[in-house]
Each structure stands twice: as C-alpha cells, then as structure tokens.
Design a protein around this motif. Structure first.
Motif, PDB file in Angstrom:
ATOM      1  N   HIS A 112      -4.709  -9.441  -5.900  1.00  0.00           N
ATOM      2  CA  HIS A 112      -3.837  -8.465  -5.444  1.00  0.00           C
ATOM      3  C   HIS A 112      -2.948  -9.062  -4.300  1.00  0.00           C
ATOM      4  O   HIS A 112      -1.598  -9.120  -3.905  1.00  0.00           O
ATOM      5  CB  HIS A 112      -4.712  -7.216  -4.924  1.00  0.00           C
ATOM      6  CG  HIS A 112      -3.800  -6.880  -4.448  1.00  0.00           C
ATOM      7  ND1 HIS A 112      -4.691  -5.984  -3.507  1.00  0.00           N
ATOM      8  CD2 HIS A 112      -1.985  -6.109  -4.759  1.00  0.00           C
ATOM      9  CE1 HIS A 112      -3.191  -5.134  -2.835  1.00  0.00           C
ATOM     10  NE2 HIS A 112      -2.380  -5.223  -3.672  1.00  0.00           N
ATOM     11  N   LEU A 113      -4.258 -10.629  -3.603  1.00  0.00           N
ATOM     12  CA  LEU A 113      -3.419 -10.514  -2.266  1.00  0.00           C
ATOM     13  C   LEU A 113      -2.007 -11.679  -2.521  1.00  0.00           C
ATOM     14  O   LEU A 113      -1.059 -12.011  -1.770  1.00  0.00           O
ATOM     15  CB  LEU A 113      -4.217 -11.701  -1.167  1.00  0.00           C
ATOM     16  CG  LEU A 113      -3.955 -12.122  -0.730  1.00  0.00           C
ATOM     17  CD1 LEU A 113      -3.350 -11.312   1.081  1.00  0.00           C
ATOM     18  CD2 LEU A 113      -4.656 -13.310  -0.208  1.00  0.00           C
ATOM     19  N   LYS A 321       4.773   0.735   9.283  1.00  0.00           N
ATOM     20  CA  LYS A 321       4.125   2.110   7.446  1.00  0.00           C
ATOM     21  C   LYS A 321       4.426   1.116   6.401  1.00  0.00           C
ATOM     22  O   LYS A 321       3.749   1.405   4.816  1.00  0.00           O
ATOM     23  CB  LYS A 321       4.556   3.420   7.980  1.00  0.00           C
ATOM     24  CG  LYS A 321       3.480   4.080   6.625  1.00  0.00           C
ATOM     25  CD  LYS A 321       3.784   5.829   6.973  1.00  0.00           C
ATOM     26  CE  LYS A 321       3.343   7.024   5.843  1.00  0.00           C
ATOM     27  NZ  LYS A 321       3.734   8.020   6.329  1.00  0.00           N
ATOM     28  N   ASP A 322       5.914   1.459   6.554  1.00  0.00           N
ATOM     29  CA  ASP A 322       6.394   0.469   5.119  1.00  0.00           C
ATOM     30  C   ASP A 322       5.454  -0.843   4.265  1.00  0.00           C
ATOM     31  O   ASP A 322       5.195  -0.602   3.890  1.00  0.00           O
ATOM     32  CB  ASP A 322       7.534   0.326   5.281  1.00  0.00           C
ATOM     33  CG  ASP A 322       8.511  -0.902   6.450  1.00  0.00           C
ATOM     34  OD1 ASP A 322       7.055  -0.786   7.213  1.00  0.00           O
ATOM     35  OD2 ASP A 322       9.114  -1.624   6.042  1.00  0.00           O
ATOM     36  N   LEU A 323       5.359  -1.757   5.630  1.00  0.00           N
ATOM     37  CA  LEU A 323       4.499  -2.875   4.961  1.00  0.00           C
ATOM     38  C   LEU A 323       3.007  -2.501   4.456  1.00  0.00           C
ATOM     39  O   LEU A 323       2.957  -3.383   3.868  1.00  0.00           O
ATOM     40  CB  LEU A 323       4.004  -3.799   6.602  1.00  0.00           C
ATOM     41  CG  LEU A 323       5.953  -4.517   5.962  1.00  0.00           C
ATOM     42  CD1 LEU A 323       5.956  -6.076   8.005  1.00  0.00           C
ATOM     43  CD2 LEU A 323       6.188  -5.941   5.443  1.00  0.00           C
ATOM     44  N   ILE A 324       2.469  -1.888   5.416  1.00  0.00           N
ATOM     45  CA  ILE A 324       1.108  -1.196   4.739  1.00  0.00           C
ATOM     46  C   ILE A 324       1.235  -0.879   3.537  1.00  0.00           C
ATOM     47  O   ILE A 324       0.177  -0.805   3.110  1.00  0.00           O
ATOM     48  CB  ILE A 324       0.673  -0.504   5.906  1.00  0.00           C
ATOM     49  CG1 ILE A 324       0.031  -1.804   7.367  1.00  0.00           C
ATOM     50  CG2 ILE A 324      -1.128  -0.385   5.637  1.00  0.00           C
ATOM     51  CD1 ILE A 324      -0.286  -0.567   8.340  1.00  0.00           C
ATOM     52  N   GLU A 325       1.765   0.214   3.533  1.00  0.00           N
ATOM     53  CA  GLU A 325       1.719   0.814   2.228  1.00  0.00           C
ATOM     54  C   GLU A 325       2.390   0.069   0.883  1.00  0.00           C
ATOM     55  O   GLU A 325       2.254   0.255   0.028  1.00  0.00           O
ATOM     56  CB  GLU A 325       2.285   1.953   2.478  1.00  0.00           C
ATOM     57  CG  GLU A 325       2.463   3.236   2.962  1.00  0.00           C
ATOM     58  CD  GLU A 325       3.104   4.665   3.284  1.00  0.00           C
ATOM     59  OE1 GLU A 325       3.708   4.682   2.140  1.00  0.00           O
ATOM     60  OE2 GLU A 325       1.678   5.861   3.350  1.00  0.00           O
ATOM     61  N   GLY A 326       3.742  -0.896   0.975  1.00  0.00           N
ATOM     62  CA  GLY A 326       4.064  -1.094   0.331  1.00  0.00           C
ATOM     63  C   GLY A 326       3.313  -2.530   0.181  1.00  0.00           C
ATOM     64  O   GLY A 326       2.995  -3.020  -1.490  1.00  0.00           O
ATOM     65  N   ALA A 327       1.893  -3.114   1.184  1.00  0.00           N
ATOM     66  CA  ALA A 327       0.587  -4.111   0.316  1.00  0.00           C
ATOM     67  C   ALA A 327       0.006  -3.302  -0.606  1.00  0.00           C
ATOM     68  O   ALA A 327      -0.127  -3.474  -1.745  1.00  0.00           O
ATOM     69  CB  ALA A 327       0.048  -4.560   1.433  1.00  0.00           C
ATOM     70  N   LEU A 328      -0.194  -2.464  -0.725  1.00  0.00           N
ATOM     71  CA  LEU A 328      -1.129  -0.838  -0.091  1.00  0.00           C
ATOM     72  C   LEU A 328      -0.301  -0.747  -2.202  1.00  0.00           C
ATOM     73  O   LEU A 328      -1.497  -0.621  -3.320  1.00  0.00           O
ATOM     74  CB  LEU A 328      -1.571   0.332  -0.333  1.00  0.00           C
ATOM     75  CG  LEU A 328      -2.557  -0.270   1.030  1.00  0.00           C
ATOM     76  CD1 LEU A 328      -2.514   1.344   1.315  1.00  0.00           C
ATOM     77  CD2 LEU A 328      -4.135   0.012   0.663  1.00  0.00           C
ATOM     78  N   ASN A 329       0.358  -0.380  -2.386  1.00  0.00           N
ATOM     79  CA  ASN A 329       0.721   0.055  -3.726  1.00  0.00           C
ATOM     80  C   ASN A 329       1.328  -1.417  -4.592  1.00  0.00           C
ATOM     81  O   ASN A 329       1.436  -0.928  -6.085  1.00  0.00           O
ATOM     82  CB  ASN A 329       2.147   0.870  -3.969  1.00  0.00           C
ATOM     83  CG  ASN A 329       1.796   1.805  -2.678  1.00  0.00           C
ATOM     84  OD1 ASN A 329       0.605   2.230  -3.201  1.00  0.00           O
ATOM     85  ND2 ASN A 329       2.520   3.131  -2.024  1.00  0.00           N
ATOM     86  N   THR A 330       1.434  -2.803  -3.991  1.00  0.00           N
ATOM     87  CA  THR A 330       2.108  -3.616  -4.895  1.00  0.00           C
ATOM     88  C   THR A 330       0.360  -3.773  -5.996  1.00  0.00           C
ATOM     89  O   THR A 330      -0.210  -4.045  -6.163  1.00  0.00           O
ATOM     90  CB  THR A 330       1.830  -5.267  -4.639  1.00  0.00           C
ATOM     91  OG1 THR A 330       2.143  -4.977  -3.360  1.00  0.00           O
ATOM     92  CG2 THR A 330       1.347  -6.436  -4.541  1.00  0.00           C
ATOM     93  N   LYS A 331       1.495  -3.975  -7.588  1.00  0.00           N
ATOM     94  CA  LYS A 331       0.142  -4.200  -8.353  1.00  0.00           C
ATOM     95  C   LYS A 331       0.851  -5.121  -9.030  1.00  0.00           C
ATOM     96  O   LYS A 331       1.051  -5.984  -8.704  1.00  0.00           O
ATOM     97  CB  LYS A 331       1.089  -3.272  -9.293  1.00  0.00           C
ATOM     98  CG  LYS A 331       1.309  -1.443  -9.415  1.00  0.00           C
ATOM     99  CD  LYS A 331       0.639  -0.554  -9.127  1.00  0.00           C
ATOM    100  CE  LYS A 331       0.440   0.642  -8.982  1.00  0.00           C
ATOM    101  NZ  LYS A 331      -0.770   0.838  -8.558  1.00  0.00           N
TER     102      LYS A 331
END
Length: 331
Positions: A112-113, A321-331
């Motif tokens: 995921h990372l 917020k965009d980067l944090i949520e972008g990382a969390l939502n990366t599939k």
C-alpha cells in the motif's frame, strides 16, 4: 582505496568502449556501500553507465565522503554534487508535506505504501520538491518502524502513558506520542543508545535495521511489532544538471532510477527480515527481550487512538487534507 579501484575499473571500461564521458554525475549519500541505499546507488551507477553507453560517468560517494545530509541540498542547488538520497526529515523546511510519511498507521502494509509513493500522491509530493529547485526522482525505503520500551510492554495504547520516547524533530511524532499519553523527547540519533541505557528515555521507535545495528534491542526489555510509521529517502538531482542533459539521457536516468528503485526496495525488505530474525535470536538466547506481536484487534486499537491526530495536519502549510485522504484512499 576501494573508491580508487572502482574508479579505475570504470575508467578502463569507458576507455575500452571507445566513448569518452560527456557528463559526470556525483552521487553523494551518507551510509555505507553494503546498505540497501548503498547497494542501490551502485546498481544505479552501473545501469546508467550501460544505458548511456558511457556518456554519463556516475561516481558514487558513500559514507558522507562528500557531504552530510544536512548540507547536501545546498550542494545540489549549486550543482557541486548532482544526486543525493536524504531522509525525508531533511526536507522539512522546504516541503513540510513530506511529513505525510511520519503519520502513524497511515499505510496498511508495504505494498500500500509503494502504491501511494508511485501514484498521484507521490507524484504531487515530488512536484512540490521539484518546484523548490531540486528534481525529485524516486522514493527509496528504509522500512517500517517498531516500538520498544524498557519500562512496560506496549500492548495497548494505554501502556505508553507516562513513558518517555525518543523522537526525531517532527510535529507529527510529537502529536503521535501525546495522543497515547506519552512524553516525546527530541534527541539526536547518535545519543539514543546511551539515553536508553542510562534511563534518560524509556523507549524509542525505529526500523529493525536501525534497532539491530545500533543495538537498541540490547538496552530494552520489550519490542512491539507495530509497523506503525515509515522511514524512507527521497532521491533527488541537481536541476541544473538535469536540464543540461539531452532528452535521450534524461530517459536513461529515468529508466536506471526505476530499476534501481525496484532493487532498493528488495534490498530493504530483505535486510528488514534478516535483522528482525537476528533480534529474535538475541531474544531467544538471552531471555532479556520480549517480542510482542499484536493481534489485528490490538493493532487497530493503536491505529484508532493515534489516527485522531490526522486533522491537526490538514492545513496547507502542514501536510494537507488532500494528501492524507489521498493516501488513505489509495487502492
């Protein structure tokens, strides 16, 4: 002597190929040749010289032979050196958004990372660095961090309460430990062993390779496998040097870096596993260290507790917020 021998071999190869190097690329880094970063730098050297057919002469300078990480970014801007691979913390003043990787439990696992780093979030972070006058090429791994303590086994988040943990300079890491009622203490890496040994600090967080090579496990009673945070490097290049290269050689650099990144990740994962096994051997032989493997439920309890700090870093001048949520939502 080793550097001279390697340089002589490279010169002989160039001479026999009949091609004189048009460009010299000095790659400065602070670790030894036998580390994942060091081995990947050597792989990059060999591969780029092959791809460019000797037009680029890559010279790797390990172990701070040229610059320490705190001076290398300035040297890159001056084109005194052409490539480096500092840790993320060295970019804190110019691109604070790289503290994204300090956020605890943001990444499910190493795959995921890597999807985050190789996807839109990683590209956006690299663009931010490049806008500051240094070309960002690729992310390289150290690995995930574990928690250790000499005071109390860290099984539940509450177990950290009141304990003093060493951190490197990071607002995110301060907030992480405050979230579980612990006391973060900023301390140079070189002082951590003596700090643990003398009880100045109770615990620390680090990768298995850092824990093993610095013998932190020998002055701690408990090691909890959390994989809660990440340590890595950003490979960067002098913008002046990059712009001096014609398109075909830029393509060669990009290809060699892509292959070197794949190798570096393999080297880092292999070392992480091997050195964790050596820590386990020490624990079994001496009985002085207890290794705790959290259940999925126990790990989730830690994640729930510390992920509450994420909104503190939603600001544009922080991580965003965009980067944090972008990382969390990366599939």
């Amino acid at each position: 002597m080793k550097k001279l021998v390697i340089g002589a071999v490279a010169a002989a190869v160039l001479a026999t190929s009949g091609v004189a190097a048009e460009y010299t690329l000095k790659f400065s880094h602070v670790v030894s040749d036998n580390t994942p970063k060091g081995k990947a730098a050597r792989f990059f050297e060999q591969r780029l010289e092959e791809l460019s057919k000797g037009r680029i002469d890559v010279q790797v300078y390990p172990s701070s032979q040229l610059y320490k990480d705190n001076a290398v970014l300035k040297a890159l801007r001056l084109n005194s050196v052409q490539m480096a691979a500092p840790s993320f913390s060295k970019f804190g003043k110019i691109v604070p958004q790289l503290a994204l990787f300090d956020l605890p439990f943001l990444f499910k696992d190493i795959d995921h990372l890597h999807r985050v780093q190789d996807g839109p979030v990683g590209e956006k972070l690299k663009e931010m660095v490049t806008k500051k006058g240094i070309v960002a090429l690729s992310f390289w791994d150290n690995h995930f961090k574990q928690l250790s303590s000499s005071k109390k086994a860290l099984i539940k988040p509450e177990d950290a309460k009141g304990q003093k943990f060493r951190i490197m300079s990071s607002k995110v890491l301060e907030a992480q430990f405050h979230a579980v009622g612990a006391n973060p203490q900023m301390m140079p890496f070189s002082e951590v062993y003596s700090g643990l040994q003398q009880g100045v600090i109770d615990g620390q967080e680090n990768t298995n390779s850092n824990i093993f090579t610095k013998k932190f496990h020998e002055v701690q009673k408990y090691l909890t496998v959390t994989n809660h945070g990440y340590l890595g490097y950003l490979v960067v290049m002098s913008k002046k040097f990059w712009k001096s290269l014609p398109a075909d050689l830029q393509a060669n650099v990009t290809q060699a870096m892509k292959e070197a990144t794949e190798k570096e990740r393999e080297y880092a994962d292999d070392l992480n596993t091997k050195q964790f096994n050596l820590i386990k051997e020490y624990a079994e032989k001496t009985g002085k260290l207890e290794i705790i493997n959290l259940t999925p439920e126990q790990r989730q309890a830690w994640a729930d507790k510390v992920s509450k700090i994420y909104p503190e870093f939603y600001g544009e001048r922080q991580i965003g917020k965009d980067l944090i949520e972008g990382a969390l939502n990366t599939k």
